[in-house]
Design a protein around this motif. Structure first.
Motif, PDB file in Angstrom:
ATOM      1  N   PRO A 175       0.824  -1.221   0.000  1.00 19.63           N
ATOM      2  CA  PRO A 175       0.000   0.000   0.000  1.00 19.63           C
ATOM      3  C   PRO A 175       0.854   1.265   0.000  1.00 19.63           C
ATOM      4  N   GLN A 176       1.997   1.214   0.674  1.00 25.20           N
ATOM      5  CA  GLN A 176       2.857   2.393   0.732  1.00 25.20           C
ATOM      6  C   GLN A 176       3.376   2.792  -0.650  1.00 25.20           C
ATOM      7  N   GLN A 177       3.529   1.813  -1.540  1.00 22.95           N
ATOM      8  CA  GLN A 177       4.023   2.103  -2.878  1.00 22.95           C
ATOM      9  C   GLN A 177       2.978   2.768  -3.773  1.00 22.95           C
ATOM     10  N   LEU A 178       1.772   2.877  -3.257  1.00 23.09           N
ATOM     11  CA  LEU A 178       0.692   3.480  -4.035  1.00 23.09           C
ATOM     12  C   LEU A 178       0.376   4.894  -3.582  1.00 23.09           C
ATOM     13  N   ALA A 179       1.304   5.505  -2.881  1.00 23.29           N
ATOM     14  CA  ALA A 179       1.115   6.902  -2.485  1.00 23.29           C
ATOM     15  C   ALA A 179       0.919   7.761  -3.726  1.00 23.29           C
ATOM     16  N   GLY A 180      -0.092   8.618  -3.673  1.00 19.58           N
ATOM     17  CA  GLY A 180      -0.424   9.463  -4.808  1.00 19.58           C
ATOM     18  C   GLY A 180      -1.624   8.993  -5.594  1.00 19.58           C
ATOM     19  N   MET A 181      -2.061   7.752  -5.357  1.00 23.97           N
ATOM     20  CA  MET A 181      -3.213   7.236  -6.088  1.00 23.97           C
ATOM     21  C   MET A 181      -4.513   7.842  -5.564  1.00 23.97           C
ATOM     22  N   PRO A 182      -5.522   8.021  -6.422  1.00 23.12           N
ATOM     23  CA  PRO A 182      -6.810   8.579  -5.994  1.00 23.12           C
ATOM     24  C   PRO A 182      -7.489   7.682  -4.956  1.00 23.12           C
ATOM     25  N   ASP A 183      -8.239   8.300  -4.070  1.00 21.14           N
ATOM     26  CA  ASP A 183      -8.899   7.555  -2.991  1.00 21.14           C
ATOM     27  C   ASP A 183      -9.873   6.515  -3.530  1.00 21.14           C
ATOM     28  N   ASP A 184     -10.628   6.862  -4.582  1.00 23.12           N
ATOM     29  CA  ASP A 184     -11.608   5.907  -5.091  1.00 23.12           C
ATOM     30  C   ASP A 184     -10.909   4.706  -5.721  1.00 23.12           C
ATOM     31  N   TRP A 185      -9.742   4.920  -6.337  1.00 23.33           N
ATOM     32  CA  TRP A 185      -8.981   3.800  -6.899  1.00 23.33           C
ATOM     33  C   TRP A 185      -8.493   2.897  -5.775  1.00 23.33           C
ATOM     34  N   LEU A 186      -7.958   3.487  -4.714  1.00 26.10           N
ATOM     35  CA  LEU A 186      -7.473   2.693  -3.573  1.00 26.10           C
ATOM     36  C   LEU A 186      -8.611   1.905  -2.940  1.00 26.10           C
ATOM     37  N   ALA A 187      -9.780   2.519  -2.842  1.00 20.99           N
ATOM     38  CA  ALA A 187     -10.924   1.824  -2.240  1.00 20.99           C
ATOM     39  C   ALA A 187     -11.336   0.614  -3.062  1.00 20.99           C
ATOM     40  N   PRO A 208      -4.140   4.757 -14.493  1.00 16.89           N
ATOM     41  CA  PRO A 208      -3.979   5.622 -13.319  1.00 16.89           C
ATOM     42  C   PRO A 208      -2.684   5.376 -12.562  1.00 16.89           C
ATOM     43  N   VAL A 209      -2.235   4.120 -12.464  1.00 19.61           N
ATOM     44  CA  VAL A 209      -1.011   3.843 -11.721  1.00 19.61           C
ATOM     45  C   VAL A 209       0.186   4.504 -12.394  1.00 19.61           C
ATOM     46  N   ARG A 210       0.282   4.385 -13.709  1.00 24.09           N
ATOM     47  CA  ARG A 210       1.417   5.004 -14.402  1.00 24.09           C
ATOM     48  C   ARG A 210       1.349   6.527 -14.357  1.00 24.09           C
ATOM     49  N   MET A 211       0.159   7.048 -14.138  1.00 24.81           N
ATOM     50  CA  MET A 211      -0.006   8.495 -14.093  1.00 24.81           C
ATOM     51  C   MET A 211       0.215   9.075 -12.690  1.00 24.81           C
ATOM     52  N   PHE A 212      -0.277   8.391 -11.667  1.00 23.02           N
ATOM     53  CA  PHE A 212      -0.364   9.031 -10.358  1.00 23.02           C
ATOM     54  C   PHE A 212       0.601   8.513  -9.290  1.00 23.02           C
ATOM     55  N   THR A 213       0.942   7.239  -9.309  1.00 21.71           N
ATOM     56  CA  THR A 213       1.754   6.756  -8.193  1.00 21.71           C
ATOM     57  C   THR A 213       3.122   7.433  -8.206  1.00 21.71           C
ATOM     58  N   ARG A 214       3.601   7.785  -7.003  1.00 22.27           N
ATOM     59  CA  ARG A 214       4.881   8.486  -6.895  1.00 22.27           C
ATOM     60  C   ARG A 214       6.063   7.525  -6.846  1.00 22.27           C
ATOM     61  N   GLN A 216       8.549   5.261  -8.442  1.00 21.99           N
ATOM     62  CA  GLN A 216       9.060   5.009  -9.791  1.00 21.99           C
ATOM     63  C   GLN A 216       9.170   3.520 -10.090  1.00 21.99           C
ATOM     64  N   ASP A 217       9.541   2.715  -9.090  1.00 18.19           N
ATOM     65  CA  ASP A 217       9.671   1.275  -9.315  1.00 18.19           C
ATOM     66  C   ASP A 217       8.338   0.664  -9.734  1.00 18.19           C
ATOM     67  N   VAL A 218       7.258   1.130  -9.125  1.00 21.92           N
ATOM     68  CA  VAL A 218       5.938   0.614  -9.490  1.00 21.92           C
ATOM     69  C   VAL A 218       5.589   1.038 -10.915  1.00 21.92           C
ATOM     70  N   ARG A 219       5.852   2.289 -11.224  1.00 27.11           N
ATOM     71  CA  ARG A 219       5.572   2.754 -12.592  1.00 27.11           C
ATOM     72  C   ARG A 219       6.336   1.917 -13.609  1.00 27.11           C
ATOM     73  N   TYR A 312       8.514   4.804 -18.942  1.00 29.95           N
ATOM     74  CA  TYR A 312       7.727   4.462 -17.763  1.00 29.95           C
ATOM     75  C   TYR A 312       7.472   5.668 -16.868  1.00 29.95           C
ATOM     76  N   ASP A 313       8.193   6.765 -17.082  1.00 28.22           N
ATOM     77  CA  ASP A 313       7.971   7.981 -16.306  1.00 28.22           C
ATOM     78  C   ASP A 313       7.208   9.044 -17.083  1.00 28.22           C
ATOM     79  N   TYR A 314       6.921   8.785 -18.350  1.00 26.70           N
ATOM     80  CA  TYR A 314       6.312   9.833 -19.174  1.00 26.70           C
ATOM     81  C   TYR A 314       4.949  10.262 -18.639  1.00 26.70           C
ATOM     82  N   ASN A 315       4.031   9.322 -18.430  1.00 28.52           N
ATOM     83  CA  ASN A 315       2.678   9.689 -18.015  1.00 28.52           C
ATOM     84  C   ASN A 315       2.694  10.475 -16.710  1.00 28.52           C
TER      85      ASN A 315
END
Length: 644
Positions: A175-187, A208-214, A216-219, A312-315
């Motif tokens: 879950p910590q790797q998803l910092a920056g993701m929208p609340d509704d997506w996390l829910a 959304p993950v490639r766009m919002f998560t902070r 870089q490894d996840v992206r 992988y960082d473009y979006n």
């Protein structure tokens, strides 16, 4: 009298039997009509053509059912039956095209015999061309080989699509790797028993993950998983598919597959495709450099030594540019685009624009999330549409309009299906634009389904025009006055006009990158096929892809990935991916006829509807556009849009 729509099965258990009866009866009727042409053709030449057209219509019904339900039906059994039905329809169509006896019946019609009927004369010319392109003039052994090639092409293409459809990859993260993701997506993505969250390569997850998560490894991980869908299974399938197409094209007298494919398109011939690609590349050069400079400037704040931005960082960083330079926060934007309101707003907007009404009906469907509407014009039902808009296992992974039935006045109602993979809650605005785009195909299908010939029904224009009406409809998803009619937040407040203006300005950022990316895809589409003239000396697909990405794309190749393996357009679009940009040039020109201060001006909207959409394929696309614009189409509007 308006024909009745198709009645689908009322229970899941009835689907296999219903599907077999539907497709077998349509194939039988098609064969019966063609047998009649061989043994006792009508005495009037126009009636001969009409009987041929009706046979093709019944064959098309079977093929359409196979294509649609092979891509959307939840049942493996029905999908298998659908694939088999599509193969059989293709086999029968191939056999007709190679049947000299049948050709002799149709070729015996003289031009003067149908000169009084322009649409019949147009059909006769197209039928002659179809037979020529089919290889009907070849010897028996060659015709047998052509039939085998076409049958195998269908099989390989279906297998390619199936692999992509079924290859959903996953990345497990904390879950910590998803910092920056929208609340509704996390829910919607709860933590599992092992304390992890699963991200899939389906669009509502990966975009959304490639766009919002902070992180870089996840992206990076999600991007690699997305780009490698289908790998390595599809590479030998694609290599075989390209070789088969090349053999088919050269056997019937063309230099290569792109030349064969382009012969019936607006572009005219194969070598014109790379010439068009180069024209767009040149027009996009300065916009691309401008976009990349802004992107790299922002990227270097986090990675000071960077010389380029990895794909992988473009979006993520393009989103940061838009947020910081243009004050557009996509997470805020999403709050105005709740799916049910977007869907209803789309129907209201297009209904107002084209003088239509949509009435929701409760009828049997193949999945509970599919919604169905009657399309009504002047109090008369003119079509039925099915909206299948959310992802599920075993379903087509992209966005497209599928035909259920083509329409012919008094005989068959046009019915179309929108197949997409949108989130059930809040949507990215890009997905709203995609929904408008795909709905444009659906409108073309319905409005163009009321002529006298199946050959011209619906989206039956040249293939490099079919995207233009859909691309033009995207403009209504960018206009503040339009969006405010349905884009409201949780409190019911409509999207502010200044936010829409900022969104449009932010959307202008990245056009150069987008155009060059599209030309990379178009170059792959073309050269993967054109390279077959080299035989064994043709480069392998990965090598060629990397070369073309380096030459055309704005973003660098991500080492070890194989994007082409899931590039589904290599199936249906073959060497013609350029058509998206070709159509966009026309779309921008057509949109110039509208007044942006009032996009619902009845006179322009109705003229466009009646002169471009309603005729279907009854005229050449260039003529339909010129009739609407009052002049031939021009490159100027596209060039101005790209440069601004």
């Amino acid at each position: 009298m308006t024909p009745a729509p198709l009645a689908l099965p009322t229970s899941a258990a009835d689907w296999p039997a219903w599907f077999q009866e539907r497709t077998q009866s349509e194939l039988a009727r098609a064969s019966e009509l063609v047998d009649g042409l061989r043994t006792a053709p009508p005495t009037q030449p126009v009636d001969v053509l009409r009987q041929w057209d009706r046979a093709a219509g019944h064959l098309g019904n079977a093929a359409a059912a196979g294509s649609l339900f092979g891509n959307v039906h939840p049942s493996d059994e029905v999908r298998d039956l659908a694939d088999a039905a599509e193969q059989e329809a293709q086999r029968i169509g191939t056999a007709w095209g190679l049947d000299r006896e049948l050709y002799d019946v149709l070729a015996a019609i003289g031009d003067s015999a149908v000169a009084h009927d322009p649409l019949a004369a147009r059909l006769l010319a197209k039928v002659r061309d179809d037979f020529r392109r089919s290889g009907v003039d070849k010897d028996e052994a060659t015709r047998a080989r052509i039939a085998a090639i076409r049958e195998r092409i269908t099989e390989v293409d279906q297998e390619f699509s199936r692999v992509i459809r079924d290859d959903v990859r996953t990345v497990r993260v904390t879950p910590q790797q998803l910092a920056g993701m929208p609340d509704d997506w996390l829910a919607a993505h709860p933590v599992d028993d092992e304390g992890m969250v699963t991200v899939t390569t389906d669009y509502p997850d990966s975009v959304p993950v490639r766009m919002f998560t902070r992180d870089q490894d996840v992206r990076r991980e999600v991007t690699i998983a997305f780009l490698d869908r289908g790998w390595p299974t599809t590479e030998p399938l694609l290599s075989e598919l390209f070789a088969l197409r090349h053999e088919l094209a050269t056997t019937v007298g063309y230099a290569d597959w792109p030349s064969y494919d382009a012969d019936v398109k607006m572009i005219g011939d194969g070598p014109a495709i790379p010439a068009f690609i180069e024209r767009i590349v040149e027009a996009a050069e300065e916009p691309m450099r401008r976009d990349l400079a802004q992107l790299l400037e922002r990227y270097r704040r986090d990675f000071p030594d960077a010389t380029e931005v990895p794909s992988y960082d473009y979006n993520h960083y393009a989103e940061l540019v838009r947020a910081e330079r243009y004050d557009v926060d996509s997470q805020r934007v999403r709050t105005y685009f709740d799916f049910p309101k977007v869907r209803d707003g789309l129907l209201e907007v297009t209904g107002r624009l084209f003088g239509l009404r949509y009435e929701r009906v409760d009828v049997p469907v193949w999945h509970e999330e599919v919604t169905v509407y009657e399309v009504v014009r002047d109090d008369e039902r003119i079509g039925r549409i099915y909206l299948d808009l959310h992802p599920r296992e075993g379903k087509y992974k992209h966005a497209a309009q599928f035909t259920l039935t083509d329409g012919v006045a008094g005989e068959q109602l046009p019915e179309g299906v929108l197949v997409c993979n949108f989130a059930r809650g809040l949507m990215e605005h890009d997905h709203v634009v995609t929904l408008f785009h795909e709905f444009g195909h659906l409108l073309h299908h319905v409005l163009g389904g009321h002529g006298d010939w199946y050959r011209y029904a619906g989206v039956a224009t040249e293939w490099d025009f079919v995207e233009a009406p859909s691309q033009m409809l995207e403009e209504w998803a960018w206009h503040a006055d339009v969006l405010r009619t349905f884009a409201t937040d949780a409190a019911g407040e409509p999207i502010p006009a200044d936010l829409v203006a900022a969104m449009r300005a932010a959307d202008d950022y990245g056009k150069g990158i987008y155009a060059r990316t599209q030309m990379f895809y178009a170059a792959m589409s073309y050269w993967f096929h054109a390279d077959r003239v080299l035989g064994e000396d043709a480069p392998d697909l990965t090598t060629r892809m990397v070369e073309l990405q380096d030459r055309y794309a704005a973003l660098p190749y991500l080492p070890g990935t194989h994007m082409f393996a899931s590039f589904g357009h290599l199936g249906g679009y073959s060497s013609g991916y350029y058509t998206y940009m070709w159509s966009l040039v026309i779309a921008k020109d057509m949109f110039s006829a509208f007044d942006e201060s009032d996009l619902f001006t009845p006179e322009v909207a109705q003229r466009y509807r009646d002169r471009v959409l309603v005729p279907g394929g009854a005229g050449d696309a260039a003529d339909l556009v010129a009739d609407f614009l009052g002049r031939p189409s021009s490159f100027d509007a596209y060039a101005a849009w790209l440069a601004r």
